[in-house]
Design an enzyme around this catalytic site. Structure first.
Site, short mmCIF file in Angstrom:
data_model
loop_
_atom_site.label_atom_id
_atom_site.label_comp_id
_atom_site.label_asym_id
_atom_site.label_seq_id
_atom_site.Cartn_x
_atom_site.Cartn_y
_atom_site.Cartn_z
N ALA A 14 0.82 -1.21 0.00
CA ALA A 14 0.00 0.00 0.00
C ALA A 14 0.86 1.26 0.00
O ALA A 14 0.60 2.20 -0.76
CB ALA A 14 -0.94 -0.01 1.19
N GLU A 34 10.15 3.61 6.18
CA GLU A 34 10.18 2.15 6.32
C GLU A 34 11.09 1.77 7.48
O GLU A 34 12.22 2.28 7.60
CB GLU A 34 10.67 1.50 5.03
N ALA A 35 10.61 0.86 8.35
CA ALA A 35 11.40 0.43 9.50
C ALA A 35 12.58 -0.43 9.11
O ALA A 35 13.60 -0.45 9.80
CB ALA A 35 10.51 -0.33 10.49
N HIS A 470 -2.35 -13.60 5.19
CA HIS A 470 -3.34 -12.75 4.54
C HIS A 470 -4.19 -12.00 5.56
O HIS A 470 -5.36 -11.73 5.31
CB HIS A 470 -4.27 -13.60 3.66
#
Length: 539
Positions: A14, A34-35, A470
């Site tokens: 996403a 972003e980690a 999921h």
């Protein structure tokens, strides 16, 4: 750092799509955080290198469950990508869209913005599909989607058995007809290399001067002035700092991380937050609730003849397969985790398929925790009901942003789920009994003939089952006031904060979630840009 129009927390499927779409306007300043590290690990690009990446803790978030009966009394680990591209950099690369009825059902509990009439065009816009353009399939988008190239006699027999079950063989199993299907599955692979969200959407956008990408930078919480989000507090190289935003913060951490960010930010159940010493910004009891996940079971068989790919993943043949990959970007190492699939009904009377079976021409060595293949020829499938009705939860137990939240999966809590799980296995066994596949099979070895009754099949799910990777629903989107996120992806009760990822899905689209996440993020970008235009006109 200050002055961003949008801060995107999380560079997964996403987040990368949103960064691509929002930064396309040079007047919009975007910061993507972003980690994890950049996606330079050599086995990320190699499709069958995913097992090596999945064993590397540097690139993963590992969430541990509370032991419960549905996991055989053990703690289960759900991993997610902690790297540019997020889980799309470590997943099995299957590209399953879900069916029109799935998105129309989501629209019924949210708004018309999420109906198939909008999601279908989103897919067409983001795809560059090998099969070419049609009504909903795209041929000029950023995401390269290809069809399997490695086909063999065992795979042919597996498809033929599906046809014998009455399932239509489809050239494109994503055809939007809400019907049963068997066939080769599209993959996010291009010229033998993984097409992660970072590769497809972020690489082309990174050259833009208005896009800032920060890696190895963990978002702790959203910062508020009153009830308006003004930025994020991050932990970077051991130092805390605040990154400011005069527009909106968009949380894209996924179903496992997004509720944690909200809770650390003071949005959640007040009693839970107060117990951790977190000041309440907005009471939202459903944050972290409504967690939904597929519960899969591997069914495996020993074959009479050496027709499986097992031999390709050991000894000198493995070396040959690796060499073939590096020389030609082809062969077994260039394949997705699964390249065949079937979608079917677990029992009569259903209006559409309610189970998915992913089919493989090789078999796992369970004694080695599935890190190797068996030494005799074999094959397996993983099967799961598509629309579970059971609901779990995920919550933080500490304010540490680097601690993965723990969860309760609560599989098979409803009679509907138990009936579908049992029915799915019975259909799989019927499929394995069809010609010409039955003539190739010597015996079922997992879970085996000892698991025959309904209760025994459910016990097999508990003991041997696996998550589908999921998970959705933990920041549920809805039109009702209790939902965490409204139908335009804004977090209820505060301003300037959105969530866009699997956590907002009120149901799992029928299949793997990579494709639906990208399509819903593409659609969310339409809504975000439309809201921006509305505000500009009002000003």
């Amino acid at each position: 750092m200050e002055g961003f129009d949008y801060i995107i927390a999380g560079a997964g499927a996403a987040g990368c799509v949103l960064a691509h779409r929002l930064s396309a306007d040079p007047a919009i300043r975007v910061c993507l955080i972003e980690a994890g590290p950049r996606d330079t690990h050599p086995f990320i690009a190699m499709p069958k290198g995913l097992a090596k990446v999945m064993a590397d803790p540097k690139h993963l978030w590992a969430h541990a469950s509370t032991p419960e009966a549905s996991t055989g009394g053990a703690s289960e680990t759900w991993v997610r990508g902690r790297v540019l591209g997020g889980s799309s950099s470590v997943n099995g690369m299957m590209y399953v869209r879900g069916q029109p009825a799935d998105f129309d059902a989501i629209a019924e509990v949210t708004s018309d913005d999420w109906a198939w009439k909008h999601i279908g065009p989103a897919y067409a816009a983001l795809e560059s599909h090998e099969l070419g353009a049609d009504e909903t399939r795209g041929a000029a988008g950023p995401l390269k989607v290809s069809m399997p190239t490695l086909k063999d006699a065992l795979s042919d027999a597996q498809i033929a058995a599906g046809e014998a079950m009455g399932w239509p063989r489809k050239a494109d199993v994503n055809a939007p007809d809400n019907g049963e299907a068997v066939g080769y599955t599209p993959r996010t692979i291009h010229k033998g290399k993984r097409q992660s969200a970072a590769t497809a959407f972020l690489r082309p956008a990174e050259a833009r001067s208005n896009l800032t990408v920060l890696t190895e930078c963990t978002v702790d919480r959203v910062v508020f002035a009153g009830k308006r989000a003004t930025g994020v507090e991050v932990l970077r190289r051991g130092v805390r700092e605040v990154i400011g935003c005069h527009g909106e913060v968009i949380v894209c951490g996924g179903a496992m991380a997004s509720p944690a960010i909200l809770e650390r930010s003071g949005i959640g159940d007040p009693a839970r937050l107060e117990a951790l010493g977190i000041p309440v910004v907005h009471a939202s009891a459903e944050v972290g609730e409504n967690l939904i996940e597929h519960r899969g079971l591997i069914v495996q068989w020993k074959l009479k003849r050496d027709m499986s790919q097992n031999k390709e993943f050991k000894g000198w043949r493995l070396l040959r397969s690796v060499l073939r990959y590096y020389l030609a970007k082809d062969g077994p190492m260039a394949a997705a985790a699964y390249e065949l699939g079937a979608w079917f009904r677990t029992r009569p009377g259903l209006n559409r398929p309610d189970a998915q079976m992913l089919i493989a021409p090789f078999s796992f060595d369970f004694a080695k925790n599935r890190q190797d293949v068996e030494r005799h020829p074999g094959m397996h499938v993983v099967v799961y009901p598509l629309r579970p009705t059971s609901r779990g939860s995920i919550h933080i137990a500490t304010r540490d942003p680097d601690a993965a939240a723990s969860f309760q999966p609560n599989y098979r809590a409803t009679p509907e789920d138990r009936a579908a799980m049992v029915g799915a296995v019975r259909v799989v066994r019927a499929w394995a009994g069809q010609r010409p596949l039955a003539a190739l099979i010597e015996a079922e070895t997992m879970p085996g003939p000892d698991f025959a009754s309904d209760a025994e099949i459910l016990a097999a799910y508990d003991r041997f089952g696996t998550c589908g990777y999921h998970a959705v629903g933990s920041c549920r989107m809805g039109k009702d006031a209790e939902s965490v996120v409204d139908p335009r992806t804004s977090v209820r009760g505060v301003e300037g904060l959105r969530v866009v990822d699997t956590s907002i899905m009120p149901a799992i689209p029928a299949g793997n979630t990579q494709g639906p996440t990208m399509a819903m993020a593409w659609r969310a970008a339409d809504l975000i840009l439309a809201d921006r235009e509305t505000l500009a006109q009002a000003a």
